[in-house]
Design a protein around this motif. Sequence first.
Motif, PDB file in Angstrom:
ATOM      1  N   UNK A  26      25.403  -4.150  38.362  1.00 10.61           N
ATOM      2  CA  UNK A  26      24.199  -4.232  38.281  1.00 10.61           C
ATOM      3  C   UNK A  26      25.305  -3.373  37.697  1.00 10.61           C
ATOM      4  N   UNK A  27      24.559  -2.091  36.994  1.00 15.31           N
ATOM      5  CA  UNK A  27      24.751  -0.895  36.634  1.00 15.31           C
ATOM      6  C   UNK A  27      23.542   0.352  36.478  1.00 15.31           C
ATOM      7  N   UNK A  28      23.716   0.814  37.437  1.00 11.46           N
ATOM      8  CA  UNK A  28      21.981   2.069  36.799  1.00 11.46           C
ATOM      9  C   UNK A  28      23.009   3.806  37.235  1.00 11.46           C
ATOM     10  N   UNK A  29      22.480   4.700  36.493  1.00  9.88           N
ATOM     11  CA  UNK A  29      21.951   6.156  36.479  1.00  9.88           C
ATOM     12  C   UNK A  29      21.269   6.507  37.821  1.00  9.88           C
ATOM     13  N   UNK A  30      21.473   7.650  38.263  1.00 12.28           N
ATOM     14  CA  UNK A  30      20.567   7.849  39.540  1.00 12.28           C
ATOM     15  C   UNK A  30      20.327   9.350  39.179  1.00 12.28           C
ATOM     16  N   UNK A  31      19.663  10.205  38.949  1.00 13.57           N
ATOM     17  CA  UNK A  31      18.932  11.292  39.219  1.00 13.57           C
ATOM     18  C   UNK A  31      19.334  11.730  40.574  1.00 13.57           C
TER      19      UNK A  31
END
Length: 85
Positions: A26-31
């Motif tokens: 799983x790879x996600x961008x977190x602002x």
Amino acid sequence: MVGCSYRNTSDRILIIKCCGDQHFFLERVVFPFELLSFQAPKQALVEVWTHGLGGPELIARHGAEELSSEEGVDAVSGAGSQAPE
């Protein structure tokens, strides 16, 4: 699978990478100031990355169980395992 959460309390965009058994990824961008909730295998490793002047920088490593929704981890608090220098 365990429910995990990670809150980015920094002022930088972070990338969360989670790798586990049986080809789980799983790879996600977190602002900044965003809360990311996700499911991961109990034995999964979660890495927190940012982008510095020299390119991508690993800033922390956590076990998925450390990020279980009951405990949660803030990016600024420095809780959990730190990345190697």
